[in-house]
Scaffold this motif. Structure first.
Motif, PDB file in Angstrom:
ATOM      1  N   ARG A 180       0.836  -1.207   0.000  1.00  0.00           N
ATOM      2  CA  ARG A 180       0.000   0.000   0.000  1.00  0.00           C
ATOM      3  C   ARG A 180       0.869   1.255   0.000  1.00  0.00           C
ATOM      4  NH1 ARG A 180      -4.219   2.963  -1.521  1.00  0.00           N
ATOM      5  NH2 ARG A 180      -5.014   4.325   0.118  1.00  0.00           N
ATOM      6  N   LEU A 181       1.916   1.278   0.777  1.00  0.00           N
ATOM      7  CA  LEU A 181       2.802   2.444   0.809  1.00  0.00           C
ATOM      8  C   LEU A 181       3.419   2.710  -0.567  1.00  0.00           C
ATOM      9  CD1 LEU A 181       4.819   2.289   4.170  1.00  0.00           C
ATOM     10  CD2 LEU A 181       3.435   4.190   3.332  1.00  0.00           C
ATOM     11  N   GLN A 191       2.119   2.166  -3.348  1.00  0.00           N
ATOM     12  CA  GLN A 191       1.106   2.642  -4.303  1.00  0.00           C
ATOM     13  C   GLN A 191       0.928   4.152  -4.242  1.00  0.00           C
ATOM     14  OE1 GLN A 191      -2.309   0.396  -3.066  1.00  0.00           O
ATOM     15  NE2 GLN A 191      -1.793  -1.406  -4.300  1.00  0.00           N
ATOM     16  N   ARG A 192       1.459   4.775  -3.230  1.00  0.00           N
ATOM     17  CA  ARG A 192       1.247   6.213  -3.035  1.00  0.00           C
ATOM     18  C   ARG A 192       1.964   7.033  -4.097  1.00  0.00           C
ATOM     19  NH1 ARG A 192       4.527  10.002  -0.047  1.00  0.00           N
ATOM     20  NH2 ARG A 192       3.331  11.907   0.408  1.00  0.00           N
ATOM     21  N   ASN A 193       1.234   7.994  -4.642  1.00  0.00           N
ATOM     22  CA  ASN A 193       1.817   8.972  -5.564  1.00  0.00           C
ATOM     23  C   ASN A 193       2.089  10.249  -4.778  1.00  0.00           C
ATOM     24  OD1 ASN A 193       2.375  10.957  -7.470  1.00  0.00           O
ATOM     25  ND2 ASN A 193       0.869  10.196  -8.947  1.00  0.00           N
ATOM     26  N   ASP A 240      -1.314  12.354  -3.631  1.00  0.00           N
ATOM     27  CA  ASP A 240      -2.055  11.537  -2.666  1.00  0.00           C
ATOM     28  C   ASP A 240      -2.081  12.072  -1.240  1.00  0.00           C
ATOM     29  OD1 ASP A 240      -3.008   9.687  -4.428  1.00  0.00           O
ATOM     30  OD2 ASP A 240      -1.302   8.337  -4.219  1.00  0.00           O
ATOM     31  N   VAL A 244       0.803  10.439   4.591  1.00  0.00           N
ATOM     32  CA  VAL A 244       0.372   9.102   4.990  1.00  0.00           C
ATOM     33  C   VAL A 244      -0.124   9.098   6.436  1.00  0.00           C
ATOM     34  CG1 VAL A 244       1.164   6.737   5.376  1.00  0.00           C
ATOM     35  CG2 VAL A 244       1.954   8.008   3.376  1.00  0.00           C
ATOM     36  N   PHE A 272      -3.361  10.165   2.669  1.00  0.00           N
ATOM     37  CA  PHE A 272      -3.259   8.831   2.063  1.00  0.00           C
ATOM     38  C   PHE A 272      -3.355   7.804   3.183  1.00  0.00           C
ATOM     39  CE2 PHE A 272      -0.819   5.146   0.520  1.00  0.00           C
ATOM     40  CZ  PHE A 272      -1.400   4.960  -0.728  1.00  0.00           C
ATOM     41  N   THR A 282       6.515  12.378   3.622  1.00  0.00           N
ATOM     42  CA  THR A 282       5.698  11.166   3.514  1.00  0.00           C
ATOM     43  C   THR A 282       4.752  11.058   4.706  1.00  0.00           C
ATOM     44  OG1 THR A 282       7.426   9.983   2.296  1.00  0.00           O
ATOM     45  CG2 THR A 282       5.721   8.643   3.345  1.00  0.00           C
ATOM     46  N   GLU A 319       3.946  18.296   2.483  1.00  0.00           N
ATOM     47  CA  GLU A 319       4.409  17.329   1.488  1.00  0.00           C
ATOM     48  C   GLU A 319       5.760  17.740   0.911  1.00  0.00           C
ATOM     49  OE1 GLU A 319       0.282  15.651  -0.457  1.00  0.00           O
ATOM     50  OE2 GLU A 319       1.017  17.601  -1.091  1.00  0.00           O
TER      51      GLU A 319
END
Length: 561
Positions: free
Chosen positions: A73-74, A76-78, A82, A85, A108, A527, A549
């Motif tokens: 899942r991590l 997959q982050r854009n 996104d 987290v 995210f 992140t 970000e």
């Protein structure tokens, strides 16, 4: 000197609609929250039993599979669209009272809801390996029949291992073992880049090991922890000691109850806590483990405080003010969770008649309501009301300043009862977010050692007397003054609580150096949210999200001026 001790004079306040919603909220609690809570507790219990029936090998295999899902899942982050987290847990599920405002902005989510299993109880190493959503009730249910327990067992059943490590956890044994995070032997952490590492105090990830506590999950995802176990006995021999005098005298009696002035270790109890009921009365409780044989000797009184119809613990302890000093034996697991049923004394505000015998006998078995459900059903207006006219704060102060802290709370908030619980604050190889006063080891103050300074949690949980009298009370200003007092007195505010700290003041209270080192080294910047971003009150704007970000943050340091 009267102004030092007397609470502030306040004007009468006008009642609004929300006052009546709060006053009659017990109707919703009785007919909705309590029954639903009971069903949830039962469902969780069945899940725990099902997990316990599985072999350790199968639980570990499922754990490894779930860790890989987190890693996937991590990845997959854009990062460009996104958001930062965080976990997928709903904002109202957390036990803390702080608004989870960061989840109202773009973010995210990573689902950690499967991490709720006890993976191993290692009797040889005296270590319990558990996942982060394992709670105190679950683990004490598993270990106490073995005459084992975590070195620090936080009182409320619903408190989770992950929250206690990433944040803050304490118990009546913390004067011996420190905070909950001090009892951790190893942590398994998923980092921002998807690496899974095991951090201990003496391996290559030792900096991460010391950085995770108080970080609020902003360095990586904690997916398991190995925690120290200790041998215990079946009962707690508890001595109730009434104390009368001014607040400074109560504070001294509290210190004397567990930190003998002659330094005799034989006089140090296994457990200790104090409750201050008024500005002139308190009860100190000291406990030592006792065997079943000792507890059942003729003449000894056994009190099973866990039964649903029993008086609430804080009210039972208060009887010592009239009865005088007395001793009784409490089954150890029931003692650990003595404050669960009435949520310390918050239950009195939630259900004003909840402490009455008829309610305890008929409906006491439904207690306590789940804090998450209370939050889910309160609405924005009631939530803001509690923030402004209700106090749930912990003040972590050096032991020698407890008297000053009690006088401050009396003057500014006039909240009673107050909870007192000591804990060691260790001098560690690195300077973490919380640390002892520089040079404390040379002062030789009561309770201190060469390797740890004795602190105390002053728990302030209730409606201020001004609110109960129908007078004006500004919760924002009161919390702000409390935070400034903490900063000026080398003291700390746990981050579960509502905070009014600016970023500058946040880093005046906490030390940022090691935390920022870990943020940079392990790729958390840009992140994972920063701990201040996560703790800050108020909804996050899109601009704040974008800056976080891009790691465009103010330097985390405190001006010396």
């Amino acid at each position: 000197m009267a102004d030092v001790h007397e609470p502030l004079v306040r004007r009468k306040s006008k009642k609004a609609l929300v006052d009546y919603l709060v006053q009659f909220r017990w109707i919703l609690v009785i007919f909705v929250v309590l029954p639903v809570s009971a069903l949830i507790y039962f469902n969780i219990y069945l899940g725990d039993m099902w997990s316990a029936m599985k072999s350790e090998k199968k639980r570990q295999k499922q754990h490894d599979e779930n860790v890989q899902k987190v890693v996937k899942r991590l990845k997959q982050r854009n990062p460009k669209k996104d958001g930062l987290v965080c976990t997928a847990r709903k904002p109202w599920i957390a036990v803390g009272m702080r608004n989870v405002d960061y989840k109202r902005a773009r973010h995210f989510e990573v689902d950690l809801s499967s991490f709720r299993n006890i993976l191993e109880i290692d009797k040889e190493r005296m270590v319990a390996k558990v996942e982060p959503l394992v709670n105190m009730g679950q683990i004490s249910r598993a270990t106490c029949p073995m005459n084992l327990a975590l070195a620090v067992v936080a009182e409320l059943d619903d408190l989770t291992v992950g929250g206690l490590i990433n944040g803050y956890g304490i118990e009546g044994s913390s004067h011996l073992y420190g905070l909950f995070s001090d009892t951790v032997v190893a942590m398994e952490v998923v980092l921002a880049d998807g690496r899974v590492v095991r951090a201990t105090k003496d391996n290559e990830y030792s900096d991460l090991f010391y950085g995770v506590p108080w970080s609020q999950g902003t360095l990586g995802f904690l997916v398991s922890a190995e925690i120290k176990l200790i041998p215990i006995k079946e009962y707690m021999k508890l001595t109730y000691i009434p104390v009368k005098g001014n607040l400074k005298e109560i504070a001294q009696a509290y210190a004397d109850s567990f930190a003998p002035r002659d330094g005799d270790p034989a006089k140090v109890p296994d457990f200790v806590e104090g409750m201050v009921y008024t500005e002139s009365e308190g009860v100190m409780m000291t406990g030592v483990y006792a065997s079943k044989e000792e507890a059942k000797k003729k003449g000894n009184k056994i009190n099973c405080v866990g039964w649903w119809f029993k008086p609430w613990f804080y009210q039972h302890a208060q009887t010592a003010l009239k009865r005088g000093e007395f001793v009784e034996y409490i089954p150890t697991r029931e003692y650990y969770h003595r404050h669960t049923r009435c949520l310390y004394w918050e239950g009195k505000l939630i259900l004003p008649f909840g402490d009455q015998f008829w309610f305890r006998f008929l409906l006491g078995w439904l207690m306590p309501p789940k804090v998450s459900l209370l939050k889910a059903t309160q609405g924005e207006a009631i939530r803001n009301y509690y923030h402004d006219k209700h106090v749930i704060q912990d003040m972590l102060v050096p032991l020698y300043k407890v008297g000053d802290a009690l006088e401050f709370v009396h003057r500014e908030m006039e909240v009673y009862p107050l909870w007192l619980c000591p804990h060691r604050l260790y001098k560690l190889p690195v300077k973490t977010m919380v640390y002892p006063e520089p040079g404390f080891e040379h002062q030789h103050r009561q309770g201190d050692t060469s390797y740890a300074q004795m602190f105390t949690d002053v728990g302030v949980y209730y409606a201020p007397a001004a609110v109960l009298r129908g007078e004006e009370f500004n919760g924002v200003e009161a919390v702000h003054r409390l935070e400034q007092w903490l900063i000026e007195n080398h003291s700390y505010q746990p981050q579960y609580a509502v905070s009014e700290l600016s970023e500058k003041d946040f880093w005046r209270m906490f030390d940022a150096s090691h935390y920022e080192h870990c943020r940079q080294k392990y790729g958390a910047v840009g992140t994972f949210m920063s701990v201040y971003y996560k703790s800050k009150k108020g909804r996050k704007t899109e601009k704040e999200v974008q800056e976080a970000e891009a790691a465009i943050l103010e330097p985390a340091y405190a001006d010396e001026a």
